[in-house]
Write an enzyme that holds these catalytic residues in place. Structure first.
Site, short mmCIF file in Angstrom:
data_model
loop_
_atom_site.label_atom_id
_atom_site.label_comp_id
_atom_site.label_asym_id
_atom_site.label_seq_id
_atom_site.Cartn_x
_atom_site.Cartn_y
_atom_site.Cartn_z
N SER A 154 6.08 9.35 4.78
CA SER A 154 6.56 8.85 6.40
C SER A 154 6.03 9.59 8.31
CB SER A 154 7.59 8.11 6.45
OG SER A 154 8.24 7.15 6.91
N GLU A 248 2.79 -2.08 2.04
CA GLU A 248 3.33 -1.05 3.61
C GLU A 248 1.82 -1.32 4.61
OE1 GLU A 248 3.70 3.21 4.22
OE2 GLU A 248 3.04 3.26 1.54
N HIS A 278 5.92 1.44 1.52
CA HIS A 278 6.96 2.59 1.58
C HIS A 278 6.91 3.35 1.38
CE1 HIS A 278 6.87 5.13 5.60
NE2 HIS A 278 8.01 5.16 5.42
#
Length: 306
Positions: A154, A248, A278
């Site tokens: 991320s 995602e 995600h």
């Protein structure tokens, strides 16, 4: 470039549904702007303590490049090192919250690993995190003569890319390979998947991203290449593996990055995991897909080490 869709396995719907439920709960409790950074960080660290750890990996606190960190030593360690930068929207997360994931990666790859605690927003907006990441990477590479794999999920995936670009621009040694998990590379939020996947991603939504991005940008435009490495030049970067879920909102951040890397002549593999969300690898060993993703990364890492 290889963009490969990894099909969903049959017979695992129940565990996938349970994983989605956990991801939704994690997003609401830790990533929502309604939760203060202080409380979110504490919740993520608590969750990190509760996730099961793999056997055969020693974990110790350490310091690298002026940053607090966790060091991981698997029994089967060989020459080389894995450096990990945690996710959490640049304002949440820590080496502790991602401890179980990094331990599993270290064991799978057969590499000692270090997971870095970098400065975070809102106390320290961009480029503080990049400065810390670069300092930690340089400190590791001063003593490590073997291969260096840099990884992050991320925001940590975007940070890994930003730090590598800064090292390249300074004419310094860069990591030998990048392994990016659902990387957040575009803080301007221009990817089409933000809207297209908003109802599918159980962990993230555009509101969470927008609020976190504002904290990290600190007044910079979202297209600033330092904060949003998707808009930087990609030439001269190391071989890169990207793993992302098909469901995602950051899917476009990964596919556009893969396209730019290929255009710059960088070897890149991008895996799109069907039905995944995600940061699904964090849920290893609770969902099989997370374990499979790490194992596929192991095979890719073996090729880079060879």
């Amino acid at each position: 470039m290889t963009i490969e869709t990894i099909p969903a396995r049959k017979g695992l719907r129940l565990r996938s549904l349970l994983g989605r439920r956990m991801a939704r709960k994690a997003g609401r409790s830790s990533l929502s702007p309604a939760t203060s950074a202080e409380h979110a960080r504490a919740r993520m660290d608590k969750a990190g303590r509760q996730l099961p750890m793999p056997k055969g990996v020693e974990v110790a606190r350490t310091e690298v490049g002026g940053c607090d960190a966790l060091a991981f030593a698997p029994e089967n360690a060989r020459k080389g090192v894995l450096i990990y930068l945690h996710g959490g929207g640049y304002s949440r997360g820590s080496a502790l919250s991602h401890r179980a994931l990094v331990a599993r990666m270290a064991k799978a790859f057969g590499l000692n690993a270090v997971s870095v605690n970098y400065r975070m927003a809102p106390e320290h907006p961009c480029p503080a995190a990049i400065e810390d990441a670069v300092a930690a990477i340089e400190a590791v590479m001063e003593t490590e003569k073997g291969p260096v794999i840099l990884s992050g999920d991320s925001a940590g995936g975007g940070l890994a890319l930003s730090a590598t670009i800064r090292l390249r621009d300074a004419g310094k040694r860069i990591p030998d390979a990048l392994y990016l998990l659902s990387p957040w590379t575009d803080l301007s939020m221009s990817g089409e998947s933000l809207a297209a996947k908003a109802m599918r991603d159980p962990m993230l939504n555009p509101g969470y991203l927008g609020a976190g991005g504002e904290l990290y940008l600190g007044g910079r435009p979202g297209t600033d290449p330092e904060a949003s490495p998707l808009f930087a030049e990609m030439n001269g970067l190391p071989p890169t593996l990207i793993q992302v879920g098909s469901d995602e909102i950051l899917l476009s951040d990964s596919t556009r990055l893969a396209e730019k890397l290929e255009a710059a002549g960088v070897p890149v593999d991008c895996e799109i995991w069907e039905g995944m969300w995600h940061d699904f690898q964090i849920f290893s060993p609770l969902i099989p897909e997370a374990d499979w993703a790490i194992d596929r990364a192991r095979v890719w890492v073996e090729l880079q080490l060879a």
